[in-house]
Design an enzyme around this catalytic site. Structure first.
Site, short mmCIF file in Angstrom:
data_model
loop_
_atom_site.label_atom_id
_atom_site.label_comp_id
_atom_site.label_asym_id
_atom_site.label_seq_id
_atom_site.Cartn_x
_atom_site.Cartn_y
_atom_site.Cartn_z
N TYR A 165 0.86 -1.19 0.00
CA TYR A 165 0.00 0.00 0.00
C TYR A 165 0.89 1.24 0.00
O TYR A 165 1.80 1.37 0.82
CB TYR A 165 -0.92 0.02 1.22
CG TYR A 165 -1.94 1.14 1.15
CD1 TYR A 165 -3.21 0.89 0.63
CD2 TYR A 165 -1.65 2.43 1.56
CE1 TYR A 165 -4.15 1.91 0.53
CE2 TYR A 165 -2.57 3.45 1.45
CZ TYR A 165 -3.82 3.19 0.93
OH TYR A 165 -4.74 4.21 0.82
N GLN A 204 -10.86 -0.17 1.30
CA GLN A 204 -11.31 -1.03 0.21
C GLN A 204 -10.12 -1.68 -0.51
O GLN A 204 -10.21 -2.82 -0.99
CB GLN A 204 -12.18 -0.26 -0.78
CG GLN A 204 -11.51 0.89 -1.52
CD GLN A 204 -11.64 2.21 -0.79
OE1 GLN A 204 -11.79 2.25 0.43
NE2 GLN A 204 -11.61 3.31 -1.54
N ASN A 242 -3.51 5.92 6.18
CA ASN A 242 -4.22 6.67 7.21
C ASN A 242 -4.87 5.72 8.22
O ASN A 242 -4.68 4.50 8.17
CB ASN A 242 -5.26 7.61 6.57
CG ASN A 242 -6.34 6.86 5.80
OD1 ASN A 242 -6.57 5.66 6.01
ND2 ASN A 242 -7.02 7.54 4.91
N SER A 250 5.65 9.12 13.79
CA SER A 250 7.11 9.06 13.72
C SER A 250 7.75 9.52 15.02
O SER A 250 7.18 10.34 15.76
CB SER A 250 7.61 9.91 12.56
OG SER A 250 9.00 9.73 12.38
N GLN A 267 11.55 15.18 11.88
CA GLN A 267 10.51 14.22 12.23
C GLN A 267 9.25 14.91 12.72
O GLN A 267 8.14 14.44 12.49
CB GLN A 267 11.03 13.26 13.30
CG GLN A 267 12.19 12.40 12.84
CD GLN A 267 11.88 11.71 11.51
OE1 GLN A 267 11.04 10.83 11.44
NE2 GLN A 267 12.57 12.11 10.45
N HIS A 290 6.44 15.58 10.23
CA HIS A 290 5.64 14.47 9.69
C HIS A 290 4.17 14.57 10.10
O HIS A 290 3.27 14.34 9.31
CB HIS A 290 6.19 13.14 10.20
CG HIS A 290 7.18 12.50 9.28
ND1 HIS A 290 6.89 12.12 8.00
CD2 HIS A 290 8.48 12.17 9.48
CE1 HIS A 290 7.96 11.59 7.44
NE2 HIS A 290 8.94 11.60 8.32
N GLU A 324 11.83 4.92 17.51
CA GLU A 324 11.92 4.51 16.10
C GLU A 324 13.29 4.88 15.54
O GLU A 324 14.00 4.04 14.99
CB GLU A 324 10.81 5.21 15.32
CG GLU A 324 10.80 4.91 13.83
CD GLU A 324 9.80 5.76 13.08
OE1 GLU A 324 9.45 5.39 11.95
OE2 GLU A 324 9.38 6.82 13.61
N HIS A 325 13.68 6.15 15.67
CA HIS A 325 14.98 6.63 15.22
C HIS A 325 15.77 7.14 16.42
O HIS A 325 15.25 7.89 17.23
CB HIS A 325 14.83 7.79 14.22
CG HIS A 325 13.93 7.51 13.07
ND1 HIS A 325 12.62 7.93 13.03
CD2 HIS A 325 14.15 6.85 11.91
CE1 HIS A 325 12.07 7.55 11.89
NE2 HIS A 325 12.97 6.88 11.20
N ASP A 372 16.28 7.72 5.74
CA ASP A 372 14.95 7.75 5.14
C ASP A 372 14.99 7.49 3.64
O ASP A 372 14.08 6.86 3.09
CB ASP A 372 14.29 9.11 5.38
CG ASP A 372 13.32 9.08 6.55
OD1 ASP A 372 13.12 8.00 7.13
OD2 ASP A 372 12.76 10.14 6.86
N GLU A 396 1.15 -36.17 28.50
CA GLU A 396 0.19 -35.14 28.10
C GLU A 396 -1.19 -35.72 27.81
O GLU A 396 -2.09 -35.01 27.36
CB GLU A 396 0.71 -34.39 26.87
CG GLU A 396 1.99 -33.59 27.18
CD GLU A 396 2.44 -32.71 26.03
OE1 GLU A 396 1.83 -32.81 24.93
OE2 GLU A 396 3.38 -31.91 26.22
N HIS A 434 -0.98 -40.29 20.04
CA HIS A 434 0.39 -39.94 19.67
C HIS A 434 1.34 -41.08 20.02
O HIS A 434 2.19 -41.48 19.22
CB HIS A 434 0.83 -38.67 20.42
CG HIS A 434 0.30 -37.39 19.85
ND1 HIS A 434 -1.04 -37.12 19.76
CD2 HIS A 434 0.94 -36.30 19.35
CE1 HIS A 434 -1.21 -35.91 19.24
NE2 HIS A 434 -0.02 -35.39 18.98
#
Length: 437
Positions: free
Chosen positions: A122, A186, A209, A232, A254, A257, A322-323, A356, A410, A415
């Protein structure tokens, strides 16, 4: 930018699971796409993007891809190719092979590694385009050997069916095999369950989003997903040798963003803290995305003054950013103490945007503190592993009783009997002298 002590600092961030109304809307969209296929995809595309398409127009043609190259600057094509080469080279080093290990008793143990067959990527569209995300999602899958890489991205809004040409060029350069002009929940439903025009995939990757994120969470299990990405984050660990202008610029890189992005400086230097605070305000003045960055800095930004770098490292590990940028006199001395960070940037010239866009490591990195237990996207995200067992008669005769003991402990007699029947058969096949009849 507010300056606080370590004792005063508290960053309360919650994962956004959407409102009840958003979740219900996503479930309704997914249900419709599963029931109606392309008809639902086209209906939602017209409703949400304002673009009326026929089913035949869903897939981007080869002619459109060729035309996209005429609409972008040659310098961009060159930049994309250089970045793609770096990303591919980095991910090639992550490749692993199947293996087999013969045991002395004739048994064979091993692992077979195969790529996923079909992956969906995506790519956000509409008002913004992110060619770099195309490269970061597609190239690791390609290096892993995925034969079919499908990209979905929304058409331009306002009645236009076109797709950003820079995104199309990046897709072509990265090796995407199919592109569809569909976005939102969708698109995720179509990738997960398939329609007449879009075949289902094994895994869905890429940011979007809140509706895309909720849809990915909803279809997980029918397909695999990469993650549910949050806002971010950047943390800069710096001492008094750091350049305040560099630190401020990287924090704002950052903060721009998202209003919920987090930008934090951790330092034992009060002087640097004050200089960076002033520098952030100065650089905000003419930043094009000033309103977004200002909101981020105000709500989720901070400068934390610590007594020692060791205390700063403990805070970094607790934040699991993250960074992480380490701008100290000797950054390599500290990197071994970092336990939780998605990507680590060392030294004054390793600015976060280097990662990046260009250096090679993947920029799809765990957020919301999940670097405590997860990793950046790499080729392992696009492979699957099968264990392989070939047990010899000798091995089963030697270990059969132990296996049955564990099974019966068990309460799984079936088995145990699956082993017992083989041991009994071998016993019958041996005469009194220990030789086969």
């Amino acid at each position: 930018m507010k300056i606080v002590s370590a004792r005063e600092f508290s960053l309360q961030r919650e994962v956004d699971y959407g409102t009840p109304e958003q979740n219900e809307a996503v479930r309704a969209i997914i249900h419709s796409v599963r029931q109606e296929g392309d008809a639902a995809v086209l209906r939602y595309t017209e409703s949400f993007d304002g673009v009326s398409l026929t089913a035949e127009q869903l897939r981007v043609t080869d002619e459109e891809l060729k035309s996209a190259y005429d609409k972008v600057e040659p310098s961009f094509i060159q930049a994309i190719r250089e970045a793609a080469d770096n990303i591919r080279t980095f991910h090639m080093k992550q490749k692993r092979n199947s293996w087999m290990d013969w045991q002395p008793d004739g048994s064979l143990l091993g692992q077979i590694i195969r790529p996923l067959q079909r992956v969906g990527v995506y790519v956000p569209g509409g008002k913004a385009a992110y060619p770099s995300s195309v490269l970061m999602n597609v190239i690791p899958a390609q290096v892993a050997g995925v034969p079919e890489i499908v990209m979905v991205t929304p058409p331009a809004t306002g009645g236009k069916a076109g797709i950003d040409p820079y995104t199309l060029v990046a897709a072509a350069e990265a090796g995407v095999t199919e592109i569809y002009r569909v976005g939102g929940a969708q698109a995720i439903a179509a990738l997960a369950y398939g329609t007449h025009r879009i075949e289902p995939v094994d895994k869905i990757c890429g940011p979007g989003n809140i509706y895309v994120a909720l849809a990915k969470r909803e279809v997980y299990g029918a397909v695999d997903i990469d993650s549910i990405a949050g806002p971010s984050e950047i943390v800069v660990l710096a001492d008094d040798t750091a350049n305040a202008a560099y630190v401020a610029a990287d924090l704002l890189s950052q903060a721009e963003h998202d209003e919920m992005a987090s930008a934090i400086l951790v330092t034992p230097s009060q002087r640097l803290a004050e200089e960076v605070s002033a520098e952030v305000q100065r650089q905000l003045i003419d930043l094009p995305r000033r309103d977004i960055a200002s909101a981020s800095v105000e709500s989720y930004g901070a400068i934390i003054v610590v007594d020692t770098l060791e205390e700063g490292i403990r805070i970094v590990n607790r934040l699991a950013p993250e960074h992480l940028e380490i701008m100290t006199e000797q950054p390599m001395e500290h990197v071994g103490l970092i336990e939780n960070a998605g990507a680590i940037f060392l030294g004054a010239y390793s600015s976060e945007p280097v990662g990046d866009y260009f250096a090679g490591p993947n920029h799809i990195i765990p957020t919301n503190g999940t670097a405590r237990f997860s990793s950046p996207v790499d080729i392992d995200d696009f492979i699957k592993k099968s264990s392989m067992i070939y047990y010899s008669k000798e091995a089963l005769l030697r270990n059969g009783e132990t296996i049955m003991q564990l099974a019966r402990h068990e309460g799984l007699e079936g088995h145990a009997r699956a082993i017992q029947v083989r041991l009994d058969n071998e016993k019958k096949a041996v005469d009194g002298d220990g030789e086969r009849k």
